[in-house]
Scaffold this motif. Sequence first.
Motif, PDB file in Angstrom:
ATOM      1  N   TYR A  83       0.843  -1.188   0.000  1.00  0.00           N
ATOM      2  CA  TYR A  83       0.000   0.000   0.000  1.00  0.00           C
ATOM      3  C   TYR A  83       0.884   1.246   0.000  1.00  0.00           C
ATOM      4  O   TYR A  83       1.749   1.393   0.875  1.00  0.00           O
ATOM      5  N   SER A 111      -6.730   5.416 -11.385  1.00  0.00           N
ATOM      6  CA  SER A 111      -7.343   4.469 -10.445  1.00  0.00           C
ATOM      7  C   SER A 111      -7.147   4.931  -8.997  1.00  0.00           C
ATOM      8  O   SER A 111      -7.449   4.194  -8.057  1.00  0.00           O
ATOM      9  N   HIS A 113      -8.751   6.696  -6.931  1.00  0.00           N
ATOM     10  CA  HIS A 113      -9.898   6.588  -6.012  1.00  0.00           C
ATOM     11  C   HIS A 113     -10.091   5.166  -5.473  1.00  0.00           C
ATOM     12  O   HIS A 113     -10.812   4.971  -4.508  1.00  0.00           O
ATOM     13  N   THR A 114      -9.474   4.169  -6.117  1.00  0.00           N
ATOM     14  CA  THR A 114      -9.625   2.784  -5.647  1.00  0.00           C
ATOM     15  C   THR A 114      -8.456   2.364  -4.753  1.00  0.00           C
ATOM     16  O   THR A 114      -8.442   1.259  -4.227  1.00  0.00           O
ATOM     17  N   TRP A 115      -7.446   3.216  -4.600  1.00  0.00           N
ATOM     18  CA  TRP A 115      -6.296   2.865  -3.768  1.00  0.00           C
ATOM     19  C   TRP A 115      -6.707   2.882  -2.294  1.00  0.00           C
ATOM     20  O   TRP A 115      -7.710   3.484  -1.924  1.00  0.00           O
ATOM     21  N   HIS A 116      -5.871   2.271  -1.471  1.00  0.00           N
ATOM     22  CA  HIS A 116      -6.087   2.274  -0.031  1.00  0.00           C
ATOM     23  C   HIS A 116      -5.793   3.691   0.502  1.00  0.00           C
ATOM     24  O   HIS A 116      -4.691   4.201   0.308  1.00  0.00           O
ATOM     25  N   LYS A 117      -6.792   4.320   1.136  1.00  0.00           N
ATOM     26  CA  LYS A 117      -6.650   5.650   1.751  1.00  0.00           C
ATOM     27  C   LYS A 117      -6.072   6.726   0.824  1.00  0.00           C
ATOM     28  O   LYS A 117      -5.034   7.352   1.151  1.00  0.00           O
ATOM     29  N   PRO A 118      -6.712   6.978  -0.313  1.00  0.00           N
ATOM     30  CA  PRO A 118      -6.140   7.971  -1.246  1.00  0.00           C
ATOM     31  C   PRO A 118      -6.009   9.368  -0.640  1.00  0.00           C
ATOM     32  O   PRO A 118      -5.018  10.069  -0.905  1.00  0.00           O
ATOM     33  N   TYR A 144     -10.218  14.245 -14.304  1.00  0.00           N
ATOM     34  CA  TYR A 144     -10.367  13.149 -13.345  1.00  0.00           C
ATOM     35  C   TYR A 144     -10.127  13.672 -11.918  1.00  0.00           C
ATOM     36  O   TYR A 144     -10.916  13.439 -11.004  1.00  0.00           O
ATOM     37  N   TYR A 148     -12.864  13.598  -8.811  1.00  0.00           N
ATOM     38  CA  TYR A 148     -12.738  12.696  -7.660  1.00  0.00           C
ATOM     39  C   TYR A 148     -12.104  13.341  -6.429  1.00  0.00           C
ATOM     40  O   TYR A 148     -12.380  12.924  -5.310  1.00  0.00           O
TER      41      TYR A 148
END
Length: 202
Positions: A83, A111, A113-118, A144, A148
Motif C-alpha cells: 500500500y 485508479s 480513487h480505488t487505492w487504499h486511503k487515497p 479526473y 474525484y
Amino acid sequence: MEKIGIFGGTYNPPHVGHLNIVSKFVAEYELDRVLIIPTFVPPHKVTPDLVPAKDRMEMCRRTFSDPIFEVSDIEIERQGKSYTYDTLIELKGLYKKAQFYFLCGDDMLLSLHTWHKPKGILDYCTIVSTVRSDDLRLEDLEAYAKEYFPAEFLEGKIQFMPIEPLELSSTEIRVKRKNGESVEGLVTPATLEYIESGGLYL
Ligand code: ATP
C-alpha cells in the motif's frame, strides 16, 4: 527542506519509458533524490513471467544509475500488499523533514480513487502524473482529479507534468523477448546485458 521523489513500480523490467519520465520529474521539481521502489508481488499473484525481486532490484540499479536515484527495498522487505499509504508513513518516519512527490503514469492516476486511503496519501505527498501515450491529454487527467478529488486538486496536491511520451511498457518488452525479438534500445545497455546474460523473459 529536502525534496524527495518517489517512483514505484513492478519494474518487470524497468525500461527507458520509466527513465524518460523520472528524468523529467527530477529536473522539473528540482528534487534532491528519488527513491525507486520496486513493489513486492504477493506469491498468489505471481505470474510465470514475473522475475524474482532480486532481479528486479538489480535491473533497477542498472537502469536508474545516476546517484540521484536510490533503489529501495522497503516494499519488498515489508512483503504483504504494497500500500502506497503504508510506504509513505514509513518514509515519513525515515525522512522527518522531507517533502514528498509521488510520480505516476496516467494508468495509475486514473485508479487513485480505488487505492487504499487515497486522501491519506494526498496528506503526505503531492502526486505528479503524466501521460504515457498520445491517447490521453493532461486535461483528461485534470478532469479526473477535479471530479474525484476536488479539494485536493485545488490545494495543488495533484499536479501534471507535460512530457514527450515514450510509448512503451514492460509487457511489450516481455512479449518481444518471448518472440525472440531484440529489446535493444527499450532498456538501458546495462539492463539489456543483465536480461540477456540471465536469459530472463524467455
Ligand atoms: P506492465 O506492462 O508490466 O504493466 P509498466 O510498463 O506499466 O508494466 P510499471 O512498473 O507497472 O511498468 O510502471 C511503474 C510506473 O511507471 C507507473 O506509474 C506507470 O504508469 C509508469 N510508466 C510505465 N511506463 C511508462 C511510460 N512509457 N511512460 C510514462 N510512464 C510510464
